[in-house]
Design a protein around this motif. Structure first.
Motif, PDB file in Angstrom:
ATOM      1  N   ILE A 110      46.984  35.262  -2.631  1.00 15.86           N
ATOM      2  CA  ILE A 110      47.311  35.467  -4.045  1.00 15.86           C
ATOM      3  C   ILE A 110      46.091  35.925  -4.840  1.00 15.86           C
ATOM      4  O   ILE A 110      46.204  36.730  -5.775  1.00 15.86           O
ATOM      5  N   GLN A 111      44.908  35.446  -4.480  1.00 14.00           N
ATOM      6  CA  GLN A 111      43.696  35.800  -5.209  1.00 14.00           C
ATOM      7  C   GLN A 111      43.040  37.084  -4.704  1.00 14.00           C
ATOM      8  O   GLN A 111      41.996  37.490  -5.215  1.00 14.00           O
ATOM      9  N   SER A 112      43.647  37.718  -3.702  1.00 16.62           N
ATOM     10  CA  SER A 112      43.041  38.916  -3.127  1.00 16.62           C
ATOM     11  C   SER A 112      43.255  40.127  -4.030  1.00 16.62           C
ATOM     12  O   SER A 112      44.197  40.176  -4.828  1.00 16.62           O
ATOM     13  N   PRO A 113      42.412  41.134  -3.913  1.00 17.43           N
ATOM     14  CA  PRO A 113      42.574  42.352  -4.730  1.00 17.43           C
ATOM     15  C   PRO A 113      43.877  43.090  -4.421  1.00 17.43           C
ATOM     16  O   PRO A 113      44.372  43.849  -5.256  1.00 17.43           O
ATOM     17  N   GLU A 114      44.431  42.876  -3.227  1.00 15.70           N
ATOM     18  CA  GLU A 114      45.644  43.591  -2.827  1.00 15.70           C
ATOM     19  C   GLU A 114      46.909  42.993  -3.442  1.00 15.70           C
ATOM     20  O   GLU A 114      47.969  43.637  -3.456  1.00 15.70           O
ATOM     21  N   TYR A 115      46.816  41.757  -3.953  1.00 19.26           N
ATOM     22  CA  TYR A 115      48.036  41.076  -4.385  1.00 19.26           C
ATOM     23  C   TYR A 115      48.750  41.760  -5.555  1.00 19.26           C
ATOM     24  O   TYR A 115      49.986  41.869  -5.545  1.00 19.26           O
ATOM     25  N   THR A 224      36.765  32.124 -13.261  1.00 21.50           N
ATOM     26  CA  THR A 224      37.542  33.362 -13.380  1.00 21.50           C
ATOM     27  C   THR A 224      38.537  33.505 -12.228  1.00 21.50           C
ATOM     28  O   THR A 224      39.644  34.024 -12.413  1.00 21.50           O
ATOM     29  N   ALA A 225      38.140  33.042 -11.037  1.00 16.47           N
ATOM     30  CA  ALA A 225      39.028  33.134  -9.881  1.00 16.47           C
ATOM     31  C   ALA A 225      40.225  32.198 -10.039  1.00 16.47           C
ATOM     32  O   ALA A 225      41.355  32.552  -9.692  1.00 16.47           O
ATOM     33  N   ILE A 226      39.991  30.979 -10.561  1.00 20.52           N
ATOM     34  CA  ILE A 226      41.084  30.042 -10.800  1.00 20.52           C
ATOM     35  C   ILE A 226      42.033  30.595 -11.861  1.00 20.52           C
ATOM     36  O   ILE A 226      43.265  30.485 -11.746  1.00 20.52           O
ATOM     37  N   THR A 227      41.476  31.200 -12.873  1.00 24.00           N
ATOM     38  CA  THR A 227      42.313  31.808 -13.916  1.00 24.00           C
ATOM     39  C   THR A 227      43.191  32.915 -13.329  1.00 24.00           C
ATOM     40  O   THR A 227      44.382  33.025 -13.643  1.00 24.00           O
ATOM     41  N   THR A 228      42.603  33.709 -12.460  1.00 30.22           N
ATOM     42  CA  THR A 228      43.370  34.759 -11.782  1.00 30.22           C
ATOM     43  C   THR A 228      44.528  34.163 -10.989  1.00 30.22           C
ATOM     44  O   THR A 228      45.662  34.645 -11.049  1.00 30.22           O
ATOM     45  N   LEU A 229      44.244  33.077 -10.257  1.00 28.35           N
ATOM     46  CA  LEU A 229      45.273  32.421  -9.439  1.00 28.35           C
ATOM     47  C   LEU A 229      46.437  31.944 -10.301  1.00 28.35           C
ATOM     48  O   LEU A 229      47.607  32.255 -10.021  1.00 28.35           O
ATOM     49  N   THR A 230      46.146  31.176 -11.332  1.00 25.12           N
ATOM     50  CA  THR A 230      47.207  30.554 -12.133  1.00 25.12           C
ATOM     51  C   THR A 230      47.927  31.545 -13.042  1.00 25.12           C
ATOM     52  O   THR A 230      49.062  31.299 -13.449  1.00 25.12           O
ATOM     53  N   GLN A 231      47.286  32.655 -13.358  1.00 24.60           N
ATOM     54  CA  GLN A 231      47.969  33.686 -14.134  1.00 24.60           C
ATOM     55  C   GLN A 231      48.912  34.512 -13.265  1.00 24.60           C
ATOM     56  O   GLN A 231      49.951  34.980 -13.745  1.00 24.60           O
ATOM     57  N   ARG A 232      48.553  34.649 -11.991  1.00 28.88           N
ATOM     58  CA  ARG A 232      49.400  35.436 -11.098  1.00 28.88           C
ATOM     59  C   ARG A 232      50.624  34.652 -10.620  1.00 28.88           C
ATOM     60  O   ARG A 232      51.719  35.217 -10.482  1.00 28.88           O
ATOM     61  N   VAL A 233      50.425  33.361 -10.352  1.00 33.62           N
ATOM     62  CA  VAL A 233      51.499  32.549  -9.756  1.00 33.62           C
ATOM     63  C   VAL A 233      51.448  31.137 -10.325  1.00 33.62           C
ATOM     64  O   VAL A 233      50.360  30.549 -10.416  1.00 33.62           O
ATOM     65  N   PRO A 234      52.592  30.539 -10.707  1.00 31.21           N
ATOM     66  CA  PRO A 234      52.601  29.124 -11.084  1.00 31.21           C
ATOM     67  C   PRO A 234      52.217  28.256  -9.879  1.00 31.21           C
ATOM     68  O   PRO A 234      52.768  28.425  -8.788  1.00 31.21           O
ATOM     69  N   VAL A 235      51.286  27.344 -10.084  1.00 30.61           N
ATOM     70  CA  VAL A 235      50.774  26.506  -8.990  1.00 30.61           C
ATOM     71  C   VAL A 235      51.074  25.040  -9.291  1.00 30.61           C
ATOM     72  O   VAL A 235      50.789  24.548 -10.389  1.00 30.61           O
ATOM     73  N   THR A 236      51.644  24.350  -8.295  1.00 36.09           N
ATOM     74  CA  THR A 236      51.884  22.912  -8.378  1.00 36.09           C
ATOM     75  C   THR A 236      51.156  22.240  -7.223  1.00 36.09           C
ATOM     76  O   THR A 236      51.250  22.706  -6.074  1.00 36.09           O
TER      77      THR A 236
END
Length: 567
Positions: A110-115, A224-236
């Protein structure tokens, strides 16, 4: 009603494909399953199936090569599983549920540039994932001494056993280098904050000064990486708590005799905290800005199959209360198992004795009456190939007694047999501090030589769940099988008396098939017994004829008997 497909991503050691794990086969989505000698993942799949999901239609398990770095596992495996799930379910997005390391594999994707170009994950749920690492990884990575929960230790022990006997030179010469070259994925489990103590008084060793570092984790957990993760996908996140979990390690100076082993310090004391699941601290298993659910009292290895966890997953996915009732009300008790394995060109069959099944020690329900079982035979499953069979026999709820192992050679080579007990009821430790590290599973190993058509017999003795299984070469049975085949070969060439001059009446009796004759030979004084077996070996060379494999099969068996009884 259509729904998004669910993909479960197992944790470290939760995927099993020996040809891939031993580098006999390249990356593939085919041939994987859960390890056959643990219960891991079974309740998870059963519960989702009862909720109406169908395996390989809208329910998938994204098996992967857990030895590799999480980024490589995401790229080579998870992407393929996501594509397979989307196609099967005719869906544009999937739901990822990752246990332990599986959550890191999902994050790497999910955090990859390709996602962004794919944008195909609707939700990520992690179960005990070491988002910020686990101190348990230090002894595995820096010292080749894996600990953590029983399931992980068992699977890792079996993998290392096979690796040791498939690549003995590399493995035995340097175990730490073996981990670093064969299992670099362990590095991605190291903590990303200070956890090693040294000096007097003890002070934290700065992570920036350490040699063993989780560089992937350090980058993936940047703000910034965590922000990218949670903005791209809801995480529980779902986490366990209440179990003794390694927090910090007091280390001394590195050893002088090894450049890699414990390069950041040899462990002297392990300090524990009850705020964890036994492997990962609760605070290390959460993600800032994510939906971090309140921790529950479930140990690390049990998280995917826990009724409490499954209920939380269903609620997070919005499954109706009626379907929620399909979740089990209690976690199953551990199943004791006897594992017998070979790394040899042989076929294996095990005769299981009759008797009362062993009960796991210290587990509720261990005192319940269990129906006695009849004697039966079990054939091994070969996970290798014809030239180098990797056989496994898994016997659930074994009885106490002697297990008769029958090995039939399929090629020339070295035969190695291992035996171990697993699932014997090691309970997770609740609360407190100062627990000692769990011991590495003990595998009893015995070695020999084999040739095509050789029949070798062994006995595996199981006394209780607390005793290590014992292996012993069965010289009498091996001798009896060899001389029976020799007698048959000689009869085919004109009979025992006419085929060759035999001056020893005892050998005449043996080759004629008299039941007590083998016992008589085996009861001889060592020198006479050695001489008698040598005569049988010479007869094999003389009487079998042009069938070289047949002759060498008998000679190999008789040589093993001679060497064993001559000790």
């Amino acid at each position: 009603m259509s729904r998004l497909p669910v993909i479960f991503i197992p944790g470290f050691t939760g995927s099993f494909n020996l040809p891939v794990l031993l580098d006999w086969r390249g990356p593939t989505l085919n041939g994987w399953n859960f390890p056959p000698f643990v219960d891991y993942g079974k309740t998870f799949l059963q519960t989702f199936t009862q909720a109406g999901y169908r395996r390989n239609r809208d329910l998938f398990v994204a098996f992967y090569d857990w030895r590799k770095p999480v980024e490589e596992s995401a790229r080579r495996y998870l992407v393929g599983w996501i594509d397979r799930a989307k196609k099967a379910a005719n869906a544009s997005k999937v739901i990822l549920i990752g246990h332990s390391m599986g959550g890191l594999v999902a994050r790497s994707y999910i955090q990859s540039p390709e996602y962004p170009a794919r944008n195909d994950v609707a939700r990520l749920i992690t179960l005990g994932t070491p988002h910020r690492g686990s101190a348990e990884a230090y002894t595995a990575w820096a010292g080749a001494e894996p600990h953590a929960d029983e399931t992980l230790r068992t699977v890792f022990a079996v993998y290392l056993w096979y690796l040791r006997h498939i690549h003995p030179i590399q493995t035995e010469l340097d175990k730490v280098k073996t981990i670093h070259t064969q299992v670099p994925g362990v590095r991605d489990l190291l903590p990303v904050e200070d956890y090693l103590l040294s000096g007097n008084p003890p002070q934290f060793k700065p992570l920036s000064s350490m040699i063993s570092r989780n560089l992937w984790g350090e980058m993936a957990n940047q703000v910034t990486a965590i922000t990218t993760l949670t903005q791209r996908v809801p995480v529980t996140t779902i986490t366990g708590v209440g179990f003794n979990t390694l927090n910090t390690i007091l280390v001394g100076p590195p050893p002088d005799d090894h450049s890699l082993r414990y390069a950041d310090g040899v462990p002297l004391q392990r300090h524990y905290d009850a705020q964890g699941d036994g492997t990962v601290l609760q605070r290390m298993a959460t993600v800032p800005q994510a939906n971090n659910l309140p921790a529950i009292t479930v140990s690390h290895g049990a998280l995917p199959d826990s009724p409490q966890v499954l209920s939380l997953i269903f609620r997070t996915l919005g499954i109706t209360p009626d379907v929620l009732g399909t979740a089990p009300t209690a976690a199953p008790s551990p199943t004791p198992r006897l594992i017998i394995m070979t790394a040899s060109p042989v076929e294996v069959e095990v005769e299981v004795p009759a008797g009362q099944p062993l009960a796991p020690a210290g587990v509720l329900g261990a005192g319940e009456k269990r129906a006695a079982r009849r004697s039966r035979r079990v054939r091994a499953r070969n996970y290798g190939h014809a030239g180098k069979a990797l056989n496994l026999v898994v016997i659930d709820n074994p009885t106490a007694g002697d297990y008769r192992l029958m090995l039939h050679g399929t090629d020339y080579g070295h035969v190695t047999i291992g035996a171990m007990l697993t699932g014997t009821g090691e309970p997770p430790v609740l609360g407190g501090v100062g627990s000692t590290a769990a011991a590495e599973p003990m595998i009893t190993t015995i070695e020999n030589e084999v040739a095509p058509t050789t029949d070798l017999f062994y006995t595996c003795t199981v006394l209780s769940t607390s005793d290590i299984p014992q292996l012993q070469f069965d010289a009498r049975s091996t001798m009896a099988a060899a001389v029976d085949r020799l007698g048959t070969a000689m009869s085919e060439r004109g009979g025992v008396l006419g085929a060759a001059p035999i001056g020893d009446d005892r050998l005449r009796s043996v080759l004629s098939g008299e039941p007590a004759a083998v016992e008589a030979i085996m009861a001889l004084p060592p020198a006479e017994r050695h001489q008698a077996i040598d005569q049988l070996i010479e007869l094999c060379k003389e009487m079998v004829g042009d069938d070289r494999d047949r002759a060498l099969g008998m000679i190999t068996a008789l040589t093993q008997v001679r060497n064993e009884v001559g000790r």
